[in-house]
Design a protein around this motif. Structure first.
Motif, short mmCIF file in Angstrom:
data_model
loop_
_atom_site.label_atom_id
_atom_site.label_comp_id
_atom_site.label_asym_id
_atom_site.label_seq_id
_atom_site.Cartn_x
_atom_site.Cartn_y
_atom_site.Cartn_z
N THR A 88 0.86 -1.13 -0.08
CA THR A 88 -0.15 -0.11 0.09
C THR A 88 0.88 1.23 0.29
O THR A 88 0.50 2.15 -0.50
CB THR A 88 -0.93 -0.10 1.27
N MET A 116 -8.96 -1.23 -6.16
CA MET A 116 -7.58 -0.94 -5.46
C MET A 116 -7.15 0.61 -5.68
O MET A 116 -6.28 0.85 -5.33
CB MET A 116 -6.77 -1.97 -6.09
N MET A 119 -8.30 2.30 -2.62
CA MET A 119 -7.14 2.00 -1.78
C MET A 119 -6.32 2.64 -1.82
O MET A 119 -5.58 3.19 -0.72
CB MET A 119 -7.29 0.45 -1.63
N THR A 145 -10.79 -2.52 4.78
CA THR A 145 -10.23 -3.51 5.71
C THR A 145 -11.14 -4.82 5.38
O THR A 145 -12.12 -4.70 4.93
CB THR A 145 -9.73 -2.99 7.00
N LEU A 223 -3.88 -7.24 -0.83
CA LEU A 223 -5.33 -7.13 -0.47
C LEU A 223 -5.77 -8.03 0.64
O LEU A 223 -6.62 -7.52 1.41
CB LEU A 223 -6.24 -7.31 -1.72
N LEU A 226 -5.07 -6.19 3.87
CA LEU A 226 -5.33 -4.88 3.68
C LEU A 226 -5.93 -4.39 5.08
O LEU A 226 -6.89 -4.83 5.69
CB LEU A 226 -6.22 -4.59 2.73
#
Length: 327
Positions: A88, A116, A119, A145, A223, A226
């Motif tokens: 990330t 994503m 994210m 999350t 992921l 995450l």
């Protein structure tokens, strides 16, 4: 006939293309569409996709916007990452690099992220470049999350077994194989609403199947672990959220949690019958929301942006989830 491009149609031609260097030296492919001096929009695609995922938005917006779209590292024309690998933090580094390279100091844009890509925005929420350049944000079909715990792709009761199987699916090393009726049926079940038009399913399948396996697997592991809930609380710009009611990958429970936690929330739009691929399944609705944000927070000028941000901090918390029927 669907407005989405058929596979044999020429995609939007960028006005320019850039190779932007991220913090670890990774090369990020960027496309610039539309008039250089028009209100700016930045598009960040999701896992296993590429800039072609945004074709409908680019075609519409580039008429009167400067549209900046880029391939996430390991996807499309962005090759293997540098030492930063897949994380990330790397997502945030890449977005910062794109914003810094394509927007002059002080220029603000609407940043839209799908899955994503959303994210990515959450990961970069506290980064200086995002705070300098983001006038407003649109988060499409994303979560912060508990992705594997909440996903509905595996059709069994929620619990440890379903979570383990979903985690294994995200990180599966098996090749996706050719695009054919069977693979399109599988992709439609996992990522799109039951009523999705065949040409939209086909377009998504060709994009997803083009993703290099190594990147798909590596990002799948990211992921699965995450946790970007702190990033949601740091996203201190006006932020709208869109979700499909039939999204199995990031069900609406994620969108509702994000909308509730945003410091300057603009509410949640739930698109009835849509799955995870909302910019492709419901391109008109997503494009309209981007245009709305540009009109309100970019085209109106910096003073109005500040006043609007203050106003929406109160409005967003009082907003109820908005539901739309999309044909």
């Amino acid at each position: 006939m669907s407005r989405l491009l058929h596979r044999d149609t020429v995609p939007p031609v960028p006005a320019a293309e850039l190779a932007v260097r991220s913090a670890d030296g990774a090369r990020v492919h960027v496309e610039l569409h539309g008039p250089e001096d028009a209100p700016a929009v930045v598009l960040a695609h999701g896992w296993t996709c590429n800039t072609r995922f945004w074709d409908a938005q680019i075609r519409d917006l580039a008429v009167d916007h400067r549209v900046i779209a880029y391939d996430q590292r390991g996807h499309g024309l962005s090759p293997e990452p540098g030492p930063g690998g897949y994380s990330t933090d790397a997502l945030a580094d890449d977005l910062e690099a794109v914003l810094t390279a394509t927007l002059e100091p002080g220029r603000r844009a609407v940043i839209a992220g799908h899955s994503m890509g959303g994210m990515t925005v959450m990961a970069a929420a506290a980064r200086p470049a995002l705070r300098e350049h983001a006038a407003a944000v649109l988060l499409c079909s994303t979560g912060s999350t508990r992705l594997t715990a909440e996903a509905l792709v595996v059709p069994i009761r929620a619990g440890a077994l379903r979570t383990r199987i979903t985690t294994a699916v995200l990180g599966a090393k098996a090749p996706l194989g050719p695009v054919n009726p069977v693979s399109k049926k599988v992709l439609k079940y996992a990522t799109m609403g039951a009523g999705s038009a065949p040409d939209r399913v086909d377009a998504c399948a060709r994009i997803v199947h083009a993703c290099p396996r190594r990147a798909r697997v590596a990002w799948g592991h990211v992921l699965a672990e995450l946790d970007l809930a702190p990033g949601v609380r740091e996203l201190r710009v006006p932020t709208a959220v869109i979700a499909g009611t039939d999204d199995r990958l990031t069900p609406p429970v994620h969108a509702r949690a994000i909308a509730d936690a945003l410091p300057v929330g603009l509410g949640l739009t739930e698109l009835a019958g849509m799955g995870h691929m909302t910019p492709v399944e419901a391109p008109e609705a997503v494009t309209a929301k981007i245009r709305e944000l540009v009109t309100r927070y970019v085209a109106t000028g910096a003073g109005a942006q500040g006043a609007a941000a203050t106003r929406t901090a109160t409005e967003g918390k009082a907003a109820t989830a908005e539901k739309e029927d999309v044909a």
